[in-house]
Scaffold this motif. Structure first.
Motif, PDB file in Angstrom:
ATOM      1  N   ASN A 146      88.738  77.136 -44.762  1.00  0.00           N
ATOM      2  CA  ASN A 146      88.820  76.024 -45.671  1.00  0.00           C
ATOM      3  C   ASN A 146      88.906  76.280 -46.897  1.00  0.00           C
ATOM      4  O   ASN A 146      88.901  75.615 -47.897  1.00  0.00           O
ATOM      5  CB  ASN A 146      87.584  75.099 -45.522  1.00  0.00           C
ATOM      6  CG  ASN A 146      86.272  75.609 -46.012  1.00  0.00           C
ATOM      7  OD1 ASN A 146      86.267  76.723 -46.204  1.00  0.00           O
ATOM      8  ND2 ASN A 146      85.293  74.947 -46.331  1.00  0.00           N
TER       9      ASN A 146
ATOM     10  N   ARG B 214      90.383  78.254 -37.921  1.00  0.00           N
ATOM     11  CA  ARG B 214      90.709  77.462 -39.144  1.00  0.00           C
ATOM     12  C   ARG B 214      89.604  77.823 -40.316  1.00  0.00           C
ATOM     13  O   ARG B 214      88.320  77.818 -40.188  1.00  0.00           O
ATOM     14  CB  ARG B 214      90.236  75.913 -38.886  1.00  0.00           C
ATOM     15  CG  ARG B 214      91.479  75.648 -37.891  1.00  0.00           C
ATOM     16  CD  ARG B 214      92.999  75.647 -37.792  1.00  0.00           C
ATOM     17  NE  ARG B 214      93.764  75.121 -36.927  1.00  0.00           N
ATOM     18  CZ  ARG B 214      94.243  75.881 -36.107  1.00  0.00           C
ATOM     19  NH1 ARG B 214      93.961  77.300 -36.002  1.00  0.00           N
ATOM     20  NH2 ARG B 214      94.856  75.318 -35.242  1.00  0.00           N
TER      21      ARG B 214
ATOM     22  N   TYR C 248      94.613  76.091 -41.906  1.00  0.00           N
ATOM     23  CA  TYR C 248      93.330  75.554 -42.489  1.00  0.00           C
ATOM     24  C   TYR C 248      92.696  74.343 -41.895  1.00  0.00           C
ATOM     25  O   TYR C 248      93.394  73.922 -40.896  1.00  0.00           O
ATOM     26  CB  TYR C 248      94.051  75.184 -43.970  1.00  0.00           C
ATOM     27  CG  TYR C 248      94.110  76.337 -45.065  1.00  0.00           C
ATOM     28  CD1 TYR C 248      93.032  76.848 -45.657  1.00  0.00           C
ATOM     29  CD2 TYR C 248      95.241  76.671 -44.993  1.00  0.00           C
ATOM     30  CE1 TYR C 248      92.970  77.716 -46.652  1.00  0.00           C
ATOM     31  CE2 TYR C 248      95.436  77.728 -46.233  1.00  0.00           C
ATOM     32  CZ  TYR C 248      94.663  78.325 -46.739  1.00  0.00           C
ATOM     33  OH  TYR C 248      94.547  79.223 -47.779  1.00  0.00           O
ATOM     34  N   ASP C 249      91.696  74.106 -42.329  1.00  0.00           N
ATOM     35  CA  ASP C 249      91.074  72.948 -41.291  1.00  0.00           C
ATOM     36  C   ASP C 249      91.621  71.633 -41.974  1.00  0.00           C
ATOM     37  O   ASP C 249      92.498  71.503 -42.813  1.00  0.00           O
ATOM     38  CB  ASP C 249      89.329  72.854 -41.579  1.00  0.00           C
ATOM     39  CG  ASP C 249      88.900  72.697 -42.930  1.00  0.00           C
ATOM     40  OD1 ASP C 249      89.840  72.176 -43.893  1.00  0.00           O
ATOM     41  OD2 ASP C 249      87.934  72.703 -43.042  1.00  0.00           O
ATOM     42  N   ASP C 250      91.211  70.431 -41.148  1.00  0.00           N
ATOM     43  CA  ASP C 250      91.953  69.259 -41.619  1.00  0.00           C
ATOM     44  C   ASP C 250      91.604  68.811 -42.967  1.00  0.00           C
ATOM     45  O   ASP C 250      92.764  68.185 -43.592  1.00  0.00           O
ATOM     46  CB  ASP C 250      91.388  68.174 -40.675  1.00  0.00           C
ATOM     47  CG  ASP C 250      91.715  68.170 -39.400  1.00  0.00           C
ATOM     48  OD1 ASP C 250      92.767  68.958 -39.057  1.00  0.00           O
ATOM     49  OD2 ASP C 250      91.025  67.570 -38.416  1.00  0.00           O
ATOM     50  N   SER C 251      90.603  69.197 -43.654  1.00  0.00           N
ATOM     51  CA  SER C 251      90.386  68.962 -44.969  1.00  0.00           C
ATOM     52  C   SER C 251      91.556  69.618 -46.051  1.00  0.00           C
ATOM     53  O   SER C 251      91.724  69.093 -47.254  1.00  0.00           O
ATOM     54  CB  SER C 251      89.142  69.308 -45.734  1.00  0.00           C
ATOM     55  OG  SER C 251      89.155  70.796 -45.520  1.00  0.00           O
TER      56      SER C 251
END
Length: 289
Positions: free
Chosen positions: A218, A216, A188-191
């Motif tokens: 979300n 990645r 997953y992305d950083d968020s």
């Protein structure tokens, strides 16, 4: 000298409340099914009646002033009382009719709620369900939704509104017909990096001594599509992955994961027949064991 205050029109206060909730003329107009110029005109009329400025314009958004916030609170109270009166007059304690706005992450909306919805609508033909597929946590206290499904126990002001409605068991999935063990884990992305599935997939990649896939995502829907496309492996709720075409569940005991599913209900709406009907449907769909 302050302008003399007059009795504001309730229909104008409804406009003020909608603008305070949704922040833009366009969105308030869409929710009220009027045009934006009508919203702006009625706000000006309400300000003239009350003798105060109700909104400030900030970068295209309409933000309530202190007086505007007070007017919105009063309008929301009037809305609740008017709704309760309408429900009582219509005998709504026994009749399921009207609109219920339910929000959940897109994966749950697309893969679990929509397929289960026909049975609810067939049972209650006068019911309308607005499904809002939104990864962001919409606010019940600001009336962005009537009901909300969350994949974590709510905290803060939202906590008293919540109860656990079920659990979602997760498993690892790969594309059908592929050597899944040779595929990397999709991240997953950083968020979303703090979510339990995201952390677990990073742990699994470290266990395998391999880098993550070069993608990645979300949300769970994007992860499902990436697995189906053969980009890599990923963790999905079994209620979703087991029924998804093009996916095969993998026998990986380290990938087992369980998350609680919480339902939040706006406190002023708990007694409404239409809300009770949707809550009962959700209980049947997710069934907390």
């Amino acid at each position: 000298m302050a302008a003399k205050m007059q009795e504001p029109d309730w229909s104008d206060l409804r406009i003020v409340l909608a603008l305070a909730r949704f922040g833009t003329l366009a969105e308030a107009a869409r929710r009220l099914r009027v045009d934006p110029t009508t919203v702006a005109r009625r706000v000006v009329r309400a300000e003239a009646a009350l003798g105060v400025r109700l909104f400030d314009r900030v970068e295209g958004n309409w933000r309530p002033t202190a007086a505007g916030a007070s007017a919105a609170v009063a309008a929301e109270r009037m809305e609740g009382e008017a709704g309760a009166l309408a429900e009582a007059v219509a005998g709504a304690d026994t009749r399921v009719a009207g609109t219920v706005r339910l929000t959940a992450v897109p994966l749950l909306v697309d893969r679990l709620l929509v397929p289960a919805l026909p049975a609810l609508l067939a049972r209650h033909p006068d019911l309308t369900v607005e499904l809002v597929a939104e990864p962001r946590a919409l606010s019940l206290t600001r009336r962005e939704a009537d009901l909300a499904l969350r994949l974590a126990r709510p905290t803060g002001e939202q906590a008293p509104l919540a109860r656990r409605i079920g659990r979602l068991a997760y498993a690892a999935y790969g594309p059908t017909g592929a050597d899944a063990a040779a595929l990397p884990w999709i991240g997953y992305d950083d968020s979303m990096a703090d979510l339990p599935p995201a952390r677990r997939m990073m742990e699994l990649a470290a266990r395998d001594g391999r880098p993550m896939a070069g993608l990645r995502v979300n949300d769970g829907g994007g992860l499902l599509q990436a697995i189906r496309a053969g980009i890599g492996r990923g963790l999905l709720p079994r209620a979703v992955g087991d029924g998804a075409a093009g996916l095969a569940r993998l026998d990986d005991p380290d990938a087992v994961l369980e998350r609680e599913l919480w339902l939040m209900i706006h406190p002023e709406l708990r007694g409404l027949a239409r809300v009770r009907a949707v809550v009962a449907w959700l209980d049947a769909v997710f069934g907390d064991g």
